[in-house]
Design an enzyme around this catalytic site. Structure first.
Site, PDB file in Angstrom:
ATOM      1  N   ALA A  69       0.858  -1.175   0.000  1.00 37.18           N
ATOM      2  CA  ALA A  69       0.000   0.000   0.000  1.00 37.18           C
ATOM      3  C   ALA A  69       0.899   1.230   0.000  1.00 37.18           C
ATOM      4  CB  ALA A  69      -0.885  -0.022   1.235  1.00 37.18           C
ATOM      5  N   GLY A 112       0.601  -4.938   0.899  1.00 36.71           N
ATOM      6  CA  GLY A 112      -0.635  -4.957   0.114  1.00 36.71           C
ATOM      7  C   GLY A 112      -0.419  -5.583  -1.264  1.00 36.71           C
ATOM      8  N   GLU A 115      -0.836  -9.146  -0.746  1.00 33.46           N
ATOM      9  CA  GLU A 115      -2.265  -9.391  -0.495  1.00 33.46           C
ATOM     10  C   GLU A 115      -3.063  -9.323  -1.798  1.00 33.46           C
ATOM     11  OE1 GLU A 115      -2.295  -6.378   2.651  1.00 33.46           O
ATOM     12  OE2 GLU A 115      -3.105  -7.934   3.957  1.00 33.46           O
ATOM     13  N   GLU A 135       4.514  -5.141   7.146  1.00 32.67           N
ATOM     14  CA  GLU A 135       3.719  -4.103   7.836  1.00 32.67           C
ATOM     15  C   GLU A 135       4.096  -3.900   9.291  1.00 32.67           C
ATOM     16  OE1 GLU A 135       2.471  -6.392   5.815  1.00 32.67           O
ATOM     17  OE2 GLU A 135       0.856  -5.576   4.592  1.00 32.67           O
TER      18      GLU A 135
END
Ligand code: CAA
Length: 261
Positions: A69, A112, A115, A135
């Site tokens: 992200a 992310g 993911e 993270e």
């Protein structure tokens, strides 16, 4: 003034009945900001609505599938900003896609990004690919599925290691652990992912969509409910013209002509 470059490059290949979405934010290693995720969701919805697209490929660049992200975007966000902007809910658009999706992964596939790859149906990885969930090193934790999907894919011990210690997995390690379906030569990641997508696209499209749903149930429900669900979608598949065509074609010793109905 020139138009800004799209953050997602879209390509359709009618002969193979596949479509490709390539993340295109090279200066940020394809970090997934809101704009990029919006473009990706739009592209996927349009592919999913197109009867001639029977398998989708999502990829990045040689250097990065996606490095996570967008940290800059998150750095100033409060919990209420995240909640109000429905940041993660946007990812549901990918989960809602019924067409099979192959993740074509080269280089960094982190946070992310990992993911996103796990939200796809299978991962084809270059030998160069590196998977991880860094993270906790940022003081946050994975929020777009990794605590669940990574644990299902590789088991508790390795998922805990990756998520808690920030351990990175090579493509080979990810293959051995069950995160990745195939590892391919460094320079061939996109061609090979498209080839696999072409193989998927040649199968019965209704059957593939229902099978995808049923496999996903294995993650979401206890075994007994998952088996019941699988049986029901199998019966539903028998209502499709494709099932009649595929079964008759086999009996008649000819290639099937699937219509996606
Ligand atoms: N967000 C925003 N920008 C990022 C980024 C990210 N996730 N990852 C890399 N970038 C930027 C860098 O800041 C850098 O920008 P500048 O050129 O302006 O400095 C540019 O992309 C190139 O990156 P590096 O210079 O750092 O490249 P490198 O080869 O030295 O290192 C890397 C590569 C190890 C992947 C390193 O960039 C890195 O650690 N990135 C962050 C990885 C990470 O922590 N991801 C998790 C994000 S949180 C998340 O994803 C939450 C969630 O689950 C939803």
């Amino acid at each position: 003034m020139a138009e800004p470059a799209p953050l997602v490059l879209v390509e359709r290949e009618p002969e193979r009945r596949i479509a490709t979405a390539l993340l295109n934010r090279p200066d940020r290693l394809n970090a997934l900001n809101a704009e990029l995720m919006g473009e990706l969701a739009d592209a996927l919805r349009s592919f999913d609505d197109d009867e001639d697209v029977r398998c989708i490929v999502i990829g990045g660049s040689d250097r990065a599938f996606a490095a996570g992200a967008d940290i800059g975007e998150m750095a100033t966000a409060s919990a209420m900003d995240m909640y109000a902007a429905k940041r993660i809910e946007r990812w549901d658009a990918i989960r809602a896609v019924r067409t099979p999706i192959v993740a074509a992964v080269s280089g960094y596939c982190l946070g992310g990004g990992c993911e996103l790859a796990m939200t796809c149906d299978l991962i084809v990885a270059s030998e160069s690919a590196v998977f991880g969930q860094p993270e906790t090193g940022l003081g946050i934790l994975p929020g777009a599925g990794a605590t669940q999907r990574l644990t299902h894919a590789v088991g508790k011990a390795l998922a805990m290691d990756v998520i808690l210690s920030g351990r990175l997995l090579s493509a080979r390690e990810a293959l051995d652990a069950g995160l990745v379906a195939r590892v391919v030569a460094r320079e061939a990641w996109l061609d090979e992912a498209k080839r696999v997508a072409g193989q998927i696209a040649a199968k019965g499209p209704v059957a593939n969509r229902l099978a995808k749903e049923a496999v996903n149930r294995a993650y979401e429900a206890p075994l007994s409910l998952g088996l019941d669900y699988e049986r029901r979608v199998l019966y539903l598949a028998f209502a499709s013209e494709d099932a009649k065509e595929g079964l008759s074609a086999f009996v008649e010793k000819r290639p099937p002509e699937f219509k996606g109905r």
